[in-house]
Design a protein around this motif. Sequence first.
Motif, PDB file in Angstrom:
ATOM      1  N   MET A   1       0.850  -1.166   0.000  1.00 56.37           N
ATOM      2  CA  MET A   1       0.000   0.000   0.000  1.00 56.37           C
ATOM      3  C   MET A   1       0.894   1.227   0.000  1.00 56.37           C
ATOM      4  N   GLY A   2       0.636   2.104  -0.939  1.00 54.90           N
ATOM      5  CA  GLY A   2       1.406   3.334  -1.007  1.00 54.90           C
ATOM      6  C   GLY A   2       0.817   4.391  -0.085  1.00 54.90           C
ATOM      7  N   LYS A   3       0.567   5.542  -0.625  1.00 65.75           N
ATOM      8  CA  LYS A   3       0.100   6.692   0.148  1.00 65.75           C
ATOM      9  C   LYS A   3      -1.409   6.876  -0.006  1.00 65.75           C
ATOM     10  N   TRP A   4      -2.059   7.257   1.077  1.00 66.03           N
ATOM     11  CA  TRP A   4      -3.460   7.684   1.027  1.00 66.03           C
ATOM     12  C   TRP A   4      -3.470   9.183   0.735  1.00 66.03           C
ATOM     13  N   PHE A   5      -4.245   9.612  -0.266  1.00 67.21           N
ATOM     14  CA  PHE A   5      -4.395  11.038  -0.575  1.00 67.21           C
ATOM     15  C   PHE A   5      -5.495  11.664   0.263  1.00 67.21           C
ATOM     16  N   LYS A   6      -6.355  10.839   0.827  1.00 68.04           N
ATOM     17  CA  LYS A   6      -7.458  11.288   1.682  1.00 68.04           C
ATOM     18  C   LYS A   6      -7.282  10.696   3.065  1.00 68.04           C
ATOM     19  N   LYS A   7      -7.844  11.379   4.067  1.00 68.79           N
ATOM     20  CA  LYS A   7      -7.813  10.882   5.439  1.00 68.79           C
ATOM     21  C   LYS A   7      -9.164  10.261   5.770  1.00 68.79           C
ATOM     22  N   GLN A   8      -9.161   9.399   6.761  1.00 68.47           N
ATOM     23  CA  GLN A   8     -10.409   8.816   7.238  1.00 68.47           C
ATOM     24  C   GLN A   8     -11.336   9.957   7.661  1.00 68.47           C
ATOM     25  N   GLY A   9     -12.571   9.936   7.185  1.00 64.85           N
ATOM     26  CA  GLY A   9     -13.535  10.983   7.489  1.00 64.85           C
ATOM     27  C   GLY A   9     -13.677  12.021   6.384  1.00 64.85           C
ATOM     28  N   ASP A  10     -12.758  12.009   5.407  1.00 61.97           N
ATOM     29  CA  ASP A  10     -12.838  12.966   4.293  1.00 61.97           C
ATOM     30  C   ASP A  10     -13.941  12.573   3.315  1.00 61.97           C
ATOM     31  N   ARG A  11     -14.552  13.569   2.714  1.00 61.00           N
ATOM     32  CA  ARG A  11     -15.525  13.338   1.641  1.00 61.00           C
ATOM     33  C   ARG A  11     -14.751  12.985   0.375  1.00 61.00           C
ATOM     34  N   VAL A  12     -15.339  12.069  -0.403  1.00 58.51           N
ATOM     35  CA  VAL A  12     -14.733  11.672  -1.672  1.00 58.51           C
ATOM     36  C   VAL A  12     -15.802  11.682  -2.759  1.00 58.51           C
ATOM     37  N   LYS A  13     -15.362  11.903  -3.975  1.00 55.88           N
ATOM     38  CA  LYS A  13     -16.253  11.891  -5.143  1.00 55.88           C
ATOM     39  C   LYS A  13     -15.890  10.707  -6.025  1.00 55.88           C
ATOM     40  N   LYS A  14     -16.883  10.131  -6.672  1.00 54.85           N
ATOM     41  CA  LYS A  14     -16.649   9.020  -7.587  1.00 54.85           C
ATOM     42  C   LYS A  14     -15.620   9.442  -8.633  1.00 54.85           C
ATOM     43  N   GLY A  15     -14.615   8.595  -8.854  1.00 53.72           N
ATOM     44  CA  GLY A  15     -13.576   8.868  -9.837  1.00 53.72           C
ATOM     45  C   GLY A  15     -12.405   9.668  -9.309  1.00 53.72           C
ATOM     46  N   GLU A  16     -12.485  10.157  -8.083  1.00 54.54           N
ATOM     47  CA  GLU A  16     -11.404  10.945  -7.485  1.00 54.54           C
ATOM     48  C   GLU A  16     -10.273  10.022  -7.023  1.00 54.54           C
ATOM     49  N   GLU A  17      -9.028  10.453  -7.220  1.00 55.92           N
ATOM     50  CA  GLU A  17      -7.878   9.692  -6.742  1.00 55.92           C
ATOM     51  C   GLU A  17      -7.856   9.748  -5.217  1.00 55.92           C
ATOM     52  N   ILE A  18      -7.853   8.563  -4.592  1.00 60.13           N
ATOM     53  CA  ILE A  18      -7.881   8.544  -3.131  1.00 60.13           C
ATOM     54  C   ILE A  18      -6.658   7.869  -2.508  1.00 60.13           C
ATOM     55  N   ALA A  19      -5.958   7.055  -3.292  1.00 57.99           N
ATOM     56  CA  ALA A  19      -4.795   6.346  -2.747  1.00 57.99           C
ATOM     57  C   ALA A  19      -3.865   5.942  -3.880  1.00 57.99           C
ATOM     58  N   GLU A  20      -2.694   5.507  -3.462  1.00 63.70           N
ATOM     59  CA  GLU A  20      -1.681   5.039  -4.402  1.00 63.70           C
ATOM     60  C   GLU A  20      -1.286   3.620  -4.001  1.00 63.70           C
ATOM     61  N   ILE A  21      -1.187   2.755  -4.986  1.00 61.68           N
ATOM     62  CA  ILE A  21      -0.778   1.365  -4.761  1.00 61.68           C
ATOM     63  C   ILE A  21       0.509   1.140  -5.549  1.00 61.68           C
ATOM     64  N   SER A  22       1.479   0.526  -4.907  1.00 64.94           N
ATOM     65  CA  SER A  22       2.757   0.268  -5.572  1.00 64.94           C
ATOM     66  C   SER A  22       3.055  -1.224  -5.580  1.00 64.94           C
ATOM     67  N   THR A  23       3.647  -1.677  -6.673  1.00 62.11           N
ATOM     68  CA  THR A  23       4.162  -3.044  -6.752  1.00 62.11           C
ATOM     69  C   THR A  23       5.642  -2.936  -7.084  1.00 62.11           C
ATOM     70  N   ASP A  24       6.283  -4.063  -7.254  1.00 62.58           N
ATOM     71  CA  ASP A  24       7.695  -4.016  -7.624  1.00 62.58           C
ATOM     72  C   ASP A  24       7.882  -3.511  -9.050  1.00 62.58           C
ATOM     73  N   LYS A  25       6.781  -3.480  -9.833  1.00 58.64           N
ATOM     74  CA  LYS A  25       6.874  -3.060 -11.231  1.00 58.64           C
ATOM     75  C   LYS A  25       6.313  -1.669 -11.508  1.00 58.64           C
ATOM     76  N   ILE A  26       5.199  -1.319 -10.878  1.00 57.64           N
ATOM     77  CA  ILE A  26       4.557  -0.037 -11.177  1.00 57.64           C
ATOM     78  C   ILE A  26       3.922   0.591  -9.936  1.00 57.64           C
ATOM     79  N   THR A  27       3.568   1.852 -10.079  1.00 60.54           N
ATOM     80  CA  THR A  27       2.774   2.568  -9.087  1.00 60.54           C
ATOM     81  C   THR A  27       1.526   3.050  -9.801  1.00 60.54           C
ATOM     82  N   ASN A  28       0.367   2.876  -9.163  1.00 59.88           N
ATOM     83  CA  ASN A  28      -0.896   3.257  -9.776  1.00 59.88           C
ATOM     84  C   ASN A  28      -1.788   3.901  -8.725  1.00 59.88           C
ATOM     85  N   THR A  29      -2.762   4.674  -9.170  1.00 62.42           N
ATOM     86  CA  THR A  29      -3.695   5.298  -8.237  1.00 62.42           C
ATOM     87  C   THR A  29      -4.985   4.494  -8.151  1.00 62.42           C
TER      88      THR A  29
END
Length: 89
Positions: A1-29
Motif C-alpha cells: 500500500m502506497g500513500k493515502w491522498f485522503k484521510k479517514q472521514g474525508d468526503r470523496v467523489k466518484k472517480g477521485e484519486e484517493i490512494a496510491e498502490i505500488s508493486t515491484d513493477k509499477i505505481t498506480n492510483t
Amino acid sequence: MGKWFKKQGDRVKKGEEIAEISTDKITNTVLSPADGILGKIIAAEGSVVPVSDIIGVIYEEGEKVEEQLFQGAGKSEKQNVEEVKAESL
C-alpha cells in the motif's frame, strides 16, 4: 500500500484519486468507486496488501455502520457499503 491522498472521514467523489498502490513493477492510483465519506482506512500506508483485499470503506452520507463489520478486515463481507479494493495492476 502506497500513500493515502485522503484521510479517514474525508468526503470523496466518484472517480477521485484517493490512494496510491505500488508493486515491484509499477505505481498506480486507486479511484473512488462512489461518492461518500472515506469512513474506514483498513490498509495502512506501507503495508503489504494482497490483490483484491479491501483497503478502505466508503460510507454513504449519514450512514451508520457497525465497527464489528470490520473485524478481521480484508475479506469480510459488508452490507450496503461501497468497498475500495486493491486492483490487479
